[in-house]
Design a protein around this motif. Structure first.
Motif, PDB file in Angstrom:
ATOM      1  N   LYS A  29      -0.363  -0.214   6.611  1.00 41.16           N
ATOM      2  CA  LYS A  29       0.338  -1.502   6.567  1.00 41.16           C
ATOM      3  C   LYS A  29       1.349  -1.652   7.704  1.00 41.16           C
ATOM      4  O   LYS A  29       1.430  -2.710   8.334  1.00 41.16           O
TER       5      LYS A  29
ATOM      6  N   HIS B 221      -5.455   0.207   1.730  1.00 41.71           N
ATOM      7  CA  HIS B 221      -5.682   1.598   1.334  1.00 41.71           C
ATOM      8  C   HIS B 221      -6.536   2.253   2.404  1.00 41.71           C
ATOM      9  O   HIS B 221      -7.596   1.730   2.767  1.00 41.71           O
ATOM     10  N   GLU B 222      -6.054   3.361   2.927  1.00 44.39           N
ATOM     11  CA  GLU B 222      -6.773   4.121   3.950  1.00 44.39           C
ATOM     12  C   GLU B 222      -7.212   3.238   5.121  1.00 44.39           C
ATOM     13  O   GLU B 222      -8.337   3.312   5.605  1.00 44.39           O
TER      14      GLU B 222
ATOM     15  N   HIS C 281       5.613  -0.466  -0.217  1.00 45.63           N
ATOM     16  CA  HIS C 281       4.782   0.339  -1.109  1.00 45.63           C
ATOM     17  C   HIS C 281       4.969  -0.118  -2.552  1.00 45.63           C
ATOM     18  O   HIS C 281       4.239   0.321  -3.442  1.00 45.63           O
TER      19      HIS C 281
ATOM     20  N   HIS D 223      -7.374   1.068  -6.451  1.00 48.45           N
ATOM     21  CA  HIS D 223      -6.068   1.267  -5.822  1.00 48.45           C
ATOM     22  C   HIS D 223      -5.105   0.163  -6.243  1.00 48.45           C
ATOM     23  O   HIS D 223      -3.934   0.426  -6.537  1.00 48.45           O
TER      24      HIS D 223
ATOM     25  N   SER E 277      -1.294   3.950   4.360  1.00 52.98           N
ATOM     26  CA  SER E 277      -2.349   2.966   4.113  1.00 52.98           C
ATOM     27  C   SER E 277      -2.650   2.109   5.332  1.00 52.98           C
ATOM     28  O   SER E 277      -3.668   1.414   5.380  1.00 52.98           O
TER      29      SER E 277
ATOM     30  N   GLY F 248       0.838  -1.189   0.000  1.00 50.83           N
ATOM     31  CA  GLY F 248       0.000   0.000   0.000  1.00 50.83           C
ATOM     32  C   GLY F 248       0.868   1.231   0.000  1.00 50.83           C
ATOM     33  O   GLY F 248       2.059   1.180   0.309  1.00 50.83           O
ATOM     34  N   THR F 249       0.275   2.368  -0.352  1.00 53.29           N
ATOM     35  CA  THR F 249       1.014   3.613  -0.343  1.00 53.29           C
ATOM     36  C   THR F 249       1.228   4.080   1.088  1.00 53.29           C
ATOM     37  O   THR F 249       0.683   3.521   2.041  1.00 53.29           O
TER      38      THR F 249
END
Length: 274
Positions: A49, A230-231, A214, A251, A47, A43-44
């Protein structure tokens, strides 16, 4: 007749909240990893993680609290009990942090780091702890291991510091290893060497590896299974090849597009996910 194989770690309904606000930072994360497998959590930034794995090990800052449970090799632990989660740390699950120098005390020698970990997690005497430290440094391919034990983190390169951090994580012979962005702070050549080393150690020691990143292209080099976050939520999870072939989340599609640009040949053929 053999009983069921319970050599696995299962996370169920993991959530992380601030003690001062109602909105969760991480919601209802769930995944399972078996011994010998590699699971990528992708994830970005932001996020959730890394928060997920810190919650698993009771490492959240005091302003945050975790909910959910871990089932590890058949034993169930409540993540609301941070002390129970912390008992997993080192003994059964070890963590390699993103920034290797940050995990090493700059005023203590590398040897003293090993001595502390081995005193805490083994019954070895002083001489055997030193011998074990040399063996661990040899395992992560540190040259002149004896000299390294007398060195300090600022005297080592970034790649050497990460190898030391990996060796420290393996000192207690964990069953599960979490690597949180273990190559981000390193240059491209060293990144590949460290990733290859972690995967080789996983194979030779029968570890399960949770690789947080990421970078889906990097994860695809070693992981067969992925959890996409994500989020603060899991938006997709499963076999990487299946997800790459038919992503269900926008995503995930964006992460795949970036990964394809990194892993495609000049003709544009996609190598990730088969």
């Amino acid at each position: 007749m053999e009983g069921p194989d319970i050599s696995q770690l299962q996370v169920t309904d993991l959530s992380v909240r601030s003690k001062t606000t109602a909105a969760p930072l991480v919601s209802n994360v769930a995944f399972t990893i078996r011994r010998g497998e590699v699971l990528g959590i992708v994830g970005t930034s932001g996020s959730g993680k890394s928060l997920t794995c810190l919650a698993m090990l009771g490492l959240l800052e005091p302003s945050l609290e975790a909910r959910g449970r871990i089932t590890i090799d058949g034993r169930i632990l409540d993540l609301a009990d941070a002390s129970a989660a912390r008992r997993l740390r080192g003994n059964e699950i070890s963590l390699v942090f993103q920034e290797p120098r940050a995990s090493l005390n700059p005023v203590r020698s590398i040897g003293s780091h090993f001595d502390e970990v081995l005193r805490r997690h083994t019954s070895l005497g002083s001489r055997d702890r030193w011998k074990r430290a040399l063996e661990l440094l040899d395992a992560v391919r540190i040259p002149s291991a004896s000299s390294c034990l007398g060195s300090y983190s600022h005297e080592l390169s970034g790649g050497q510091c990460q190898r030391v951090a990996i060796a420290l994580a393996l000192a207690s012979e964990p069953k599960y290893l979490i690597a949180d962005e273990p190559t981000t702070a390193l240059d491209m050549t060293v990144q590949a060497q460290i990733l290859d080393l972690i995967d080789e150690l996983r194979t030779t020691r029968g570890l399960a590896l949770i690789l947080i990143s990421h970078d889906l292209a990097l994860v695809s080099e070693v992981a067969a299974y992925v959890v996409v976050m994500h989020e603060g939520q899991v938006v997709e999870a499963g076999v990487l090849a299946d997800i790459a072939g038919s992503p269900q989340s926008a995503h995930t599609s964006a992460l795949l597009a970036i990964a394809r640009r990194k892993t495609s040949d000049p003709t544009g053929a996609m190598q990730i996910g088969g």
